[in-house]
Structure formats: structure tokens, C-alpha cells
Motif scaffolding. Structure first.
Motif, PDB file in Angstrom:
ATOM      1  N   PHE A   1      14.860  -3.698  -3.896  1.00 48.66           N
ATOM      2  CA  PHE A   1      13.804  -4.097  -4.829  1.00 48.66           C
ATOM      3  C   PHE A   1      12.438  -4.023  -4.163  1.00 48.66           C
ATOM      4  O   PHE A   1      11.465  -3.519  -4.741  1.00 48.66           O
ATOM      5  CB  PHE A   1      14.061  -5.510  -5.346  1.00 48.66           C
ATOM      6  CG  PHE A   1      12.882  -6.103  -6.081  1.00 48.66           C
ATOM      7  CD1 PHE A   1      12.620  -5.740  -7.396  1.00 48.66           C
ATOM      8  CD2 PHE A   1      12.027  -6.995  -5.442  1.00 48.66           C
ATOM      9  CE1 PHE A   1      11.526  -6.278  -8.075  1.00 48.66           C
ATOM     10  CE2 PHE A   1      10.939  -7.529  -6.117  1.00 48.66           C
ATOM     11  CZ  PHE A   1      10.690  -7.170  -7.428  1.00 48.66           C
ATOM     12  N   PHE A   2      12.343  -4.524  -2.927  1.00 51.10           N
ATOM     13  CA  PHE A   2      11.061  -4.538  -2.237  1.00 51.10           C
ATOM     14  C   PHE A   2      10.609  -3.130  -1.863  1.00 51.10           C
ATOM     15  O   PHE A   2       9.409  -2.833  -1.866  1.00 51.10           O
ATOM     16  CB  PHE A   2      11.143  -5.437  -0.999  1.00 51.10           C
ATOM     17  CG  PHE A   2      11.224  -6.900  -1.335  1.00 51.10           C
ATOM     18  CD1 PHE A   2      10.123  -7.568  -1.851  1.00 51.10           C
ATOM     19  CD2 PHE A   2      12.405  -7.601  -1.173  1.00 51.10           C
ATOM     20  CE1 PHE A   2      10.187  -8.911  -2.176  1.00 51.10           C
ATOM     21  CE2 PHE A   2      12.485  -8.935  -1.498  1.00 51.10           C
ATOM     22  CZ  PHE A   2      11.372  -9.604  -2.000  1.00 51.10           C
ATOM     23  N   ARG A   3      11.565  -2.263  -1.542  1.00 50.95           N
ATOM     24  CA  ARG A   3      11.201  -0.874  -1.259  1.00 50.95           C
ATOM     25  C   ARG A   3      10.636  -0.208  -2.512  1.00 50.95           C
ATOM     26  O   ARG A   3       9.643   0.532  -2.452  1.00 50.95           O
ATOM     27  CB  ARG A   3      12.414  -0.094  -0.746  1.00 50.95           C
ATOM     28  CG  ARG A   3      12.739  -0.342   0.718  1.00 50.95           C
ATOM     29  CD  ARG A   3      13.606   0.776   1.273  1.00 50.95           C
ATOM     30  NE  ARG A   3      14.891   0.859   0.602  1.00 50.95           N
ATOM     31  CZ  ARG A   3      15.996   0.232   1.017  1.00 50.95           C
ATOM     32  NH1 ARG A   3      15.962  -0.528   2.108  1.00 50.95           N
ATOM     33  NH2 ARG A   3      17.131   0.369   0.352  1.00 50.95           N
ATOM     34  N   LYS A   4      11.277  -0.454  -3.658  1.00 51.97           N
ATOM     35  CA  LYS A   4      10.792   0.117  -4.910  1.00 51.97           C
ATOM     36  C   LYS A   4       9.422  -0.434  -5.268  1.00 51.97           C
ATOM     37  O   LYS A   4       8.540   0.308  -5.751  1.00 51.97           O
ATOM     38  CB  LYS A   4      11.785  -0.169  -6.041  1.00 51.97           C
ATOM     39  CG  LYS A   4      13.086   0.610  -5.951  1.00 51.97           C
ATOM     40  CD  LYS A   4      13.990   0.317  -7.133  1.00 51.97           C
ATOM     41  CE  LYS A   4      15.273   1.140  -7.072  1.00 51.97           C
ATOM     42  NZ  LYS A   4      16.170   0.838  -8.219  1.00 51.97           N
ATOM     43  N   LEU A   5       9.220  -1.728  -5.028  1.00 51.23           N
ATOM     44  CA  LEU A   5       7.930  -2.351  -5.311  1.00 51.23           C
ATOM     45  C   LEU A   5       6.841  -1.753  -4.430  1.00 51.23           C
ATOM     46  O   LEU A   5       5.742  -1.439  -4.908  1.00 51.23           O
ATOM     47  CB  LEU A   5       8.009  -3.862  -5.097  1.00 51.23           C
ATOM     48  CG  LEU A   5       6.710  -4.653  -5.339  1.00 51.23           C
ATOM     49  CD1 LEU A   5       6.252  -4.488  -6.781  1.00 51.23           C
ATOM     50  CD2 LEU A   5       6.922  -6.131  -4.993  1.00 51.23           C
ATOM     51  N   GLN A   6       7.148  -1.576  -3.140  1.00 53.76           N
ATOM     52  CA  GLN A   6       6.177  -0.996  -2.214  1.00 53.76           C
ATOM     53  C   GLN A   6       5.834   0.434  -2.616  1.00 53.76           C
ATOM     54  O   GLN A   6       4.663   0.847  -2.562  1.00 53.76           O
ATOM     55  CB  GLN A   6       6.730  -1.021  -0.790  1.00 53.76           C
ATOM     56  CG  GLN A   6       5.733  -0.548   0.273  1.00 53.76           C
ATOM     57  CD  GLN A   6       4.504  -1.427   0.337  1.00 53.76           C
ATOM     58  OE1 GLN A   6       4.600  -2.635   0.507  1.00 53.76           O
ATOM     59  NE2 GLN A   6       3.328  -0.822   0.176  1.00 53.76           N
ATOM     60  N   LYS A   7       6.857   1.197  -3.045  1.00 54.59           N
ATOM     61  CA  LYS A   7       6.620   2.568  -3.500  1.00 54.59           C
ATOM     62  C   LYS A   7       5.699   2.561  -4.703  1.00 54.59           C
ATOM     63  O   LYS A   7       4.770   3.380  -4.789  1.00 54.59           O
ATOM     64  CB  LYS A   7       7.943   3.247  -3.856  1.00 54.59           C
ATOM     65  CG  LYS A   7       7.793   4.649  -4.462  1.00 54.59           C
ATOM     66  CD  LYS A   7       9.137   5.223  -4.868  1.00 54.59           C
ATOM     67  CE  LYS A   7       8.983   6.582  -5.541  1.00 54.59           C
ATOM     68  NZ  LYS A   7       8.260   6.484  -6.839  1.00 54.59           N
ATOM     69  N   LYS A   8       5.938   1.646  -5.642  1.00 55.65           N
ATOM     70  CA  LYS A   8       5.114   1.585  -6.845  1.00 55.65           C
ATOM     71  C   LYS A   8       3.671   1.256  -6.493  1.00 55.65           C
ATOM     72  O   LYS A   8       2.731   1.875  -7.030  1.00 55.65           O
ATOM     73  CB  LYS A   8       5.678   0.521  -7.798  1.00 55.65           C
ATOM     74  CG  LYS A   8       4.949   0.450  -9.138  1.00 55.65           C
ATOM     75  CD  LYS A   8       5.127   1.726  -9.937  1.00 55.65           C
ATOM     76  CE  LYS A   8       4.503   1.615 -11.311  1.00 55.65           C
ATOM     77  NZ  LYS A   8       4.611   2.859 -12.097  1.00 55.65           N
ATOM     78  N   ILE A   9       3.474   0.314  -5.585  1.00 56.79           N
ATOM     79  CA  ILE A   9       2.122  -0.057  -5.172  1.00 56.79           C
ATOM     80  C   ILE A   9       1.415   1.121  -4.503  1.00 56.79           C
ATOM     81  O   ILE A   9       0.260   1.425  -4.799  1.00 56.79           O
ATOM     82  CB  ILE A   9       2.164  -1.271  -4.219  1.00 56.79           C
ATOM     83  CG1 ILE A   9       2.640  -2.515  -4.969  1.00 56.79           C
ATOM     84  CG2 ILE A   9       0.795  -1.516  -3.599  1.00 56.79           C
ATOM     85  CD1 ILE A   9       2.902  -3.706  -4.083  1.00 56.79           C
ATOM     86  N   ASN A  10       2.159   1.807  -3.617  1.00 53.58           N
ATOM     87  CA  ASN A  10       1.587   2.975  -2.937  1.00 53.58           C
ATOM     88  C   ASN A  10       1.222   4.069  -3.939  1.00 53.58           C
ATOM     89  O   ASN A  10       0.167   4.689  -3.831  1.00 53.58           O
ATOM     90  CB  ASN A  10       2.567   3.525  -1.906  1.00 53.58           C
ATOM     91  CG  ASN A  10       2.736   2.618  -0.707  1.00 53.58           C
ATOM     92  OD1 ASN A  10       1.916   1.738  -0.465  1.00 53.58           O
ATOM     93  ND2 ASN A  10       3.808   2.812   0.033  1.00 53.58           N
ATOM     94  N   ASP A  11       2.121   4.293  -4.905  1.00 52.94           N
ATOM     95  CA  ASP A  11       1.886   5.352  -5.880  1.00 52.94           C
ATOM     96  C   ASP A  11       0.660   5.050  -6.739  1.00 52.94           C
ATOM     97  O   ASP A  11      -0.158   5.932  -7.007  1.00 52.94           O
ATOM     98  CB  ASP A  11       3.110   5.539  -6.774  1.00 52.94           C
ATOM     99  CG  ASP A  11       4.251   6.244  -6.061  1.00 52.94           C
ATOM    100  OD1 ASP A  11       4.077   6.613  -4.888  1.00 52.94           O
ATOM    101  OD2 ASP A  11       5.322   6.416  -6.671  1.00 52.94           O
TER     102      ASP A  11
END
Length: 258
Positions: free
Chosen positions: A3-13
Motif C-alpha cells: 500500500f505504501f509503495r503504491k501511495l509513494q508511486k502516486k505521489i511521485n507521479d
């Protein structure tokens, strides 16, 4: 953790998507043909990290952008086309549906991932059903890829064509890949990643991929599409993967008929 990896990806994107608003036009070096995003470069991506690969806005990769340009060029606008798309990528689904003359159907062996559930080695379709079959980065997951290829020949119309793409290596893990390498005694996902480059792959294809398609009954035309484009286009859309095991076949399209 996932979940946190997906959240970090979304923030980066999100951050990278809007970064170009702060930059001068001269620094916007790349453009995504799918969504129109422009930026200094695309984002890194992949197990073997490739620079300038993934669009932060629509997630297109190098091969998707290549397919976009090719399909826009090759799909006839004046002919009704029944299209079958295996393991559908969302952005390519949108592309196919943008053609008013295309009747589109997507298929996947896993429920919920496509419009219909189908096993690529044994589908429910009648002979000669489709004008265009599109199948990208699927066959390397299929133990009996020959059976899958024969099935695709069966359901393709005599005047239709299939675009069948796989990752092809000429050098991998310190060894030269002269022809397709597979070893079905390797079943552990970690060992498969070491041997084939990804945990759910069952082989590494070599340049004999064309021969394997022809053995199954296809006539194959190799379209060196990226080579036919101007260097400015290849750079603008970042069409070729940048990694150490890149093969000379990057940018090739396997156009198959029967």
C-alpha cells in the motif's frame, strides 16, 4: 508495505506530472502520444531499471508508445475490424476503442481482467473469427507457447493480421542468447527471475521467435518500425528501452498472417 509503495508511486507521479508547468518549453524533451504529457524525461521503470521509460500521467511504456504510432498507421480506417486483444493494457484498449470501425474484444485467463475469460492455448472462438489479434508480452508467460501460437493461427481470419510481441534478449545474465532459452524444471519464482528476468516468465526469447511463429503456421513479416522513424521521433516519444540487455530487436514489430 505494498500500500505504501503504491501511495509513494502516486505521489511521485502527481508531482512529476505537473513539474513541466514550472519549466520552460525548451526543457520539455519528451511527449506521450497517448495523453499528450510533456516533460524533461519519462520516469524510470522495470526490474532492470530503464531510464526515460514510463509516462507519469498514463503509465505508457516505450513499447506502448511504439505500438500507438504503428497501430495508428496500420489499422485501415475504411474496413470493419473485429479485434481481439489478449491481456489488455488499458491505454491500448482506449486506442482500439478510438477507431469507429473497430469491434473490440479483450480476453484474459484471469477473471475480471478483461471482457471475457479465455485460455490463449484453447479459446472458445470459432475458426477465422478476427481481423486483428493483438498480443504483447503474453507468450513468455505460457508454458506451451507453440499451442498458443497454433490457436492464434486458427482464430485469425485468412485476410487478417496479428501483432505478436515478446521481450527478446540477445544478452542476459552474462550469457549470449542465440536462441530461445527455457527450462521447465525451474519453477521457483525467485529462480525464474534469475533465469528469465521476471518471476512469472517461463522463458527468454531469442531472435528465433520469428521461426517459432512460422513453425506454428504464421507467415511473419519483421517490421523494423523504429528504424523507419526519424531520430527526433524516437527521442521525442522515447520508443526504445534503455538498459544493458537491450536487443537489436527493440523497435521491431512482428506482423503475422496466415
Amino acid at each position: 508495505m505494498n500500500f505504501f509503495r503504491k501511495l509513494q508511486k502516486k505521489i511521485n507521479d502527481v508531482g512529476y506530472t505537473y513539474l513541466p508547468l514550472l519549466l520552460s518549453p525548451s526543457k520539455l524533451k519528451v511527449e506521450c502520444p497517448f495523453c499528450g504529457w510533456k516533460g524533461p524525461s519519462f520516469l524510470p521503470n522495470g526490474v532492470e531499471v530503464r531510464e526515460n521509460a514510463r509516462c507519469p500521467k498514463c503509465d505508457s511504456l516505450e513499447r506502448h508508445r511504439l505500438y500507438y504510432l504503428y497501430l495508428k498507421n496500420i489499422i485501415p480506417p475504411d474496413r470493419d475490424m473485429a479485434v481481439l486483444h489478449f491481456a489488455p493494457e488499458k491505454i491500448l484498449t482506449s486506442l482500439f476503442n478510438s477507431f469507429p470501425n473497430v469491434s473490440y474484444l479483450s480476453a484474459d485467463i484471469e477473471p475480471g481482467k478483461a471482457m471475457v475469460v479465455e485460455d490463449i492455448t484453447q479459446t472458445s472462438f470459432e475458426d477465422n473469427s478476427f481481423d486483428l489479434i493483438f498480443c504483447s508480452h503474453v507468450l513468455e508467460h505460457i508454458p506451451d507457447d507453440h499451442k498458443a501460437m497454433v490457436e492464434l493461427v486458427r482464430i485469425l481470419k485468412p485476410d487478417g493480421f496479428a501483432i505478436l510481441q515478446v521481450p527478446i534478449k540477445s544478452f542476459f545474465n552474462g550469457r549470449v542468447i542465440d536462441k530461445t532459452y527455457e527450462d521447465f524444471t525451474i519453477t521457483d519464482p525467485i529462480e525464474r527471475e534469475k533465469a528469465f528476468g521476471q518471476r512469472d516468465h517461463v522463458r527468454v526469447y531469442g531472435k528465433d521467435f520469428k521461426d517459432r511463429l512460422e513453425t506454428a503456421g504464421f507467415e511473419v513479416k519483421l517490421v523494423r518500425y523504429a528504424d523507419d522513424l526519424h531520430e527526433e521521433q524516437r527521442k521525442k516519444y522515447a520508443l526504445l528501452p534503455q538498459h544493458t540487455s537491450a536487443s537489436e530487436t527493440e523497435g521491431w514489430i512482428y506482423y503475422c498472417t496466415k
